[in-house]
Design a protein around this motif. Sequence first.
Motif, PDB file in Angstrom:
ATOM      1  N   GLU A  57      37.184  35.444  37.416  1.00 43.83           N
ATOM      2  CA  GLU A  57      36.772  34.095  37.815  1.00 43.83           C
ATOM      3  C   GLU A  57      36.799  33.126  36.631  1.00 43.83           C
ATOM      4  N   LEU A  58      36.687  33.660  35.406  1.00 40.89           N
ATOM      5  CA  LEU A  58      36.773  32.824  34.206  1.00 40.89           C
ATOM      6  C   LEU A  58      38.195  32.735  33.669  1.00 40.89           C
ATOM      7  N   GLY A  59      39.149  33.321  34.408  1.00 41.57           N
ATOM      8  CA  GLY A  59      40.547  33.240  34.011  1.00 41.57           C
ATOM      9  C   GLY A  59      41.051  34.430  33.232  1.00 41.57           C
ATOM     10  N   LEU A  60      40.219  35.463  33.074  1.00 44.05           N
ATOM     11  CA  LEU A  60      40.630  36.657  32.355  1.00 44.05           C
ATOM     12  C   LEU A  60      41.442  37.559  33.287  1.00 44.05           C
ATOM     13  N   SER A  61      42.485  38.174  32.788  1.00 43.55           N
ATOM     14  CA  SER A  61      43.279  39.070  33.625  1.00 43.55           C
ATOM     15  C   SER A  61      42.457  40.301  33.971  1.00 43.55           C
ATOM     16  N   ALA A  62      42.848  41.007  35.034  1.00 46.68           N
ATOM     17  CA  ALA A  62      42.127  42.208  35.457  1.00 46.68           C
ATOM     18  C   ALA A  62      42.116  43.250  34.346  1.00 46.68           C
ATOM     19  N   GLY A  63      43.232  43.379  33.627  1.00 45.59           N
ATOM     20  CA  GLY A  63      43.312  44.361  32.550  1.00 45.59           C
ATOM     21  C   GLY A  63      42.345  44.064  31.422  1.00 45.59           C
ATOM     22  N   PHE A  64      42.311  42.817  30.954  1.00 42.77           N
ATOM     23  CA  PHE A  64      41.383  42.450  29.892  1.00 42.77           C
ATOM     24  C   PHE A  64      39.936  42.481  30.383  1.00 42.77           C
ATOM     25  N   SER A  65      39.727  42.144  31.655  1.00 42.88           N
ATOM     26  CA  SER A  65      38.379  42.251  32.231  1.00 42.88           C
ATOM     27  C   SER A  65      37.913  43.696  32.206  1.00 42.88           C
ATOM     28  N   PHE A  66      38.818  44.595  32.577  1.00 42.09           N
ATOM     29  CA  PHE A  66      38.465  46.012  32.594  1.00 42.09           C
ATOM     30  C   PHE A  66      38.158  46.512  31.186  1.00 42.09           C
ATOM     31  N   LEU A  67      38.923  46.073  30.209  1.00 37.20           N
ATOM     32  CA  LEU A  67      38.656  46.468  28.826  1.00 37.20           C
ATOM     33  C   LEU A  67      37.279  45.986  28.377  1.00 37.20           C
ATOM     34  N   ALA A  68      36.947  44.742  28.696  1.00 34.21           N
ATOM     35  CA  ALA A  68      35.628  44.208  28.342  1.00 34.21           C
ATOM     36  C   ALA A  68      34.522  44.998  29.028  1.00 34.21           C
ATOM     37  N   ILE A  69      34.768  45.394  30.277  1.00 32.85           N
ATOM     38  CA  ILE A  69      33.784  46.177  31.038  1.00 32.85           C
ATOM     39  C   ILE A  69      33.582  47.543  30.405  1.00 32.85           C
ATOM     40  N   VAL A  70      34.673  48.224  30.071  1.00 33.28           N
ATOM     41  CA  VAL A  70      34.568  49.554  29.463  1.00 33.28           C
ATOM     42  C   VAL A  70      33.781  49.485  28.163  1.00 33.28           C
ATOM     43  N   LEU A  71      34.153  48.539  27.298  1.00 26.33           N
ATOM     44  CA  LEU A  71      33.471  48.422  26.015  1.00 26.33           C
ATOM     45  C   LEU A  71      32.003  48.024  26.189  1.00 26.33           C
ATOM     46  N   GLY A  72      31.756  47.046  27.081  1.00 26.60           N
ATOM     47  CA  GLY A  72      30.390  46.576  27.282  1.00 26.60           C
ATOM     48  C   GLY A  72      29.496  47.624  27.921  1.00 26.60           C
ATOM     49  N   ALA A  73      29.971  48.251  28.999  1.00 26.28           N
ATOM     50  CA  ALA A  73      29.162  49.255  29.695  1.00 26.28           C
ATOM     51  C   ALA A  73      28.895  50.458  28.800  1.00 26.28           C
ATOM     52  N   ALA A 199      46.813  35.417  38.100  1.00 26.40           N
ATOM     53  CA  ALA A 199      46.947  36.694  37.397  1.00 26.40           C
ATOM     54  C   ALA A 199      46.066  36.741  36.152  1.00 26.40           C
ATOM     55  N   GLY A 200      45.638  35.581  35.689  1.00 28.79           N
ATOM     56  CA  GLY A 200      44.763  35.533  34.529  1.00 28.79           C
ATOM     57  C   GLY A 200      45.516  35.711  33.223  1.00 28.79           C
ATOM     58  N   HIS A 201      44.742  35.687  32.131  1.00 27.08           N
ATOM     59  CA  HIS A 201      45.342  35.757  30.807  1.00 27.08           C
ATOM     60  C   HIS A 201      44.267  36.219  29.829  1.00 27.08           C
ATOM     61  N   TRP A 202      44.595  36.194  28.536  1.00 27.18           N
ATOM     62  CA  TRP A 202      43.602  36.521  27.516  1.00 27.18           C
ATOM     63  C   TRP A 202      42.775  35.286  27.180  1.00 27.18           C
ATOM     64  N   ASP A 203      41.463  35.468  27.138  1.00 28.18           N
ATOM     65  CA  ASP A 203      40.560  34.387  26.756  1.00 28.18           C
ATOM     66  C   ASP A 203      39.387  35.028  26.027  1.00 28.18           C
ATOM     67  N   VAL A 204      39.227  34.733  24.740  1.00 31.50           N
ATOM     68  CA  VAL A 204      38.225  35.417  23.934  1.00 31.50           C
ATOM     69  C   VAL A 204      36.808  35.142  24.430  1.00 31.50           C
ATOM     70  N   VAL A 205      36.536  33.908  24.868  1.00 29.71           N
ATOM     71  CA  VAL A 205      35.193  33.582  25.356  1.00 29.71           C
ATOM     72  C   VAL A 205      34.896  34.331  26.640  1.00 29.71           C
ATOM     73  N   ALA A 206      35.836  34.292  27.590  1.00 29.94           N
ATOM     74  CA  ALA A 206      35.636  35.016  28.849  1.00 29.94           C
ATOM     75  C   ALA A 206      35.474  36.509  28.596  1.00 29.94           C
ATOM     76  N   PHE A 207      36.224  37.036  27.625  1.00 30.31           N
ATOM     77  CA  PHE A 207      36.143  38.460  27.296  1.00 30.31           C
ATOM     78  C   PHE A 207      34.733  38.832  26.838  1.00 30.31           C
ATOM     79  N   PHE A 208      34.162  38.026  25.946  1.00 32.57           N
ATOM     80  CA  PHE A 208      32.845  38.363  25.424  1.00 32.57           C
ATOM     81  C   PHE A 208      31.732  38.073  26.430  1.00 32.57           C
ATOM     82  N   ILE A 209      31.952  37.119  27.317  1.00 32.55           N
ATOM     83  CA  ILE A 209      30.969  36.918  28.392  1.00 32.55           C
ATOM     84  C   ILE A 209      30.951  38.133  29.315  1.00 32.55           C
ATOM     85  N   GLN A 210      32.136  38.627  29.678  1.00 29.06           N
ATOM     86  CA  GLN A 210      32.209  39.825  30.513  1.00 29.06           C
ATOM     87  C   GLN A 210      31.616  41.028  29.787  1.00 29.06           C
TER      88      GLN A 210
END
Length: 482
Positions: A57-73, A199-210
């Motif tokens: 929803e913040l424009g991050l791709s599913a792949g980068f979202s998943f990476l942020a989720i794995v690292l965060g969780a 499809a989203g893209h890389w976004d450092v802010v969205a990544f760290f929020i996720q």
Amino acid sequence: MSTPTPTGTVAGPTIERHSIDYVPWSERRGKLWHQAPFWFTGNFVLPTMVIGFLGPELGLSAGFSFLAIVLGACFGTFFMAFHANQGPRMGLPQMIQSRAQFGSRGVIVPFLATVFVYIGFMVFDVIIANAGIDTVLPGAGIKWIWYPLLTAVSIVIAVVGHDLLHFVQRWLTYLLVIGFAIVTVLAFTTLPAPTGAHAGHWDVVAFFIQFSLAAGYNISYAVYVSDYSRYLPPKSSAPKLIFYTYLGAAGSAVWLMGLGSLLASRIPKVDEIGSIKAVGDNLFPGFGTIVIVISVLALISIMGVNAYGAMLTSVSGIDAFKKIKATQKPRVIGLIVVGILVVIIALLIPDAFQASFNNFVLLMLYFLVPWTAVNLVDFYFVRHGKYAITEIFNPKGIYRRWSWRGLVAYGVGFVVMIPFFSLPGLFVGPIANLLGTADFSFAVGLVVAGGLYFLFSRGLDRQAEAAARQRSQRELEGVDAD
């Protein structure tokens, strides 16, 4: 709770006797691996999936979202899982242990934050469960009927207590794994791949929020952990216990949040109930409904877990100011009060709650990070798991009513986090604003609160506490402490 017989076997289930009191060695039992399915189901609920919606929803791709989720969780679960070892070592619920760091009355500070977490989760759970019922039976999800009914069922489970909660969580794991394994495969194979901007893209802010949301969500479970490991034998293997707790909590978070990011990247107007139904029905009409029913059962179960924790924490807080006998009566009264509060708050909250839910998760992170840092540093690096248990219940004992070490470390840890806070629509701290609203407050809070507490604790009277431990263990078990 089941009652041990003289031969060590277990009699029929009864209502749990213990509440905030110590569980003696003679009543310890259970298997370490049971922690894995307990925490898998505890985290495998639809609010967990909602966390995964945010990245796309913040424009991050599913792949980068998943990476942020794995690292965060995985990061958040690291702190949560290490609390599990406190249960068998101390035989106490999670939050009452904090009296050793904050004092019998000073602990009211993290207690208030903890009750806020429990009640908040129950409110969001009952709202989503009601939406699930309305999807299964269109028009039947009348809030003023189902909110009290769903809450009442969860309260009954919590009244029976520890063993029933473990039993329900363990068996729901099998249903959830089967149902959501099929839904996950269907999501990959039947939904159209995102194209263009969607499809989203890389976004450092969205990544760290996720990342922060995933980490904060799992750190929030730290306040529950030894509530459900305190009946294990005192010599239980710490590495195995921590491993099974970590496996269950991290595995379910990564799976369900990852599924959420996948759905949000492929479904324009994603929601936790309608999306699961639509995807599930791609197998055959009605299968999505079956998965929703299983999900509602899991929500009722975790509401029982939350109610149980809220009761233990509330009774512990009241006991610090007015002594309460650890019997079934205050347990039942506390659970009824919790249930009433949940229903009232849920009826007052609007149905469109996702934005407020995300801010709620971040608020949990802010309040709980300094506490988990202080609590873990005390257990593993200061007192090395050795406490005078009877003194925890003695307001005039060695842990006192107010302990400046824990309170100052917690307070300073929280204050230094404020400039890093990032609550969209509510408050963005000056440093977070400079970082594009990326939130690094958790790292600051962990280091400052934990580091300060360790430094403050260098002046503890080790000899007095060692003597108190010996007296305590002889009083509790008739043996000397290690």
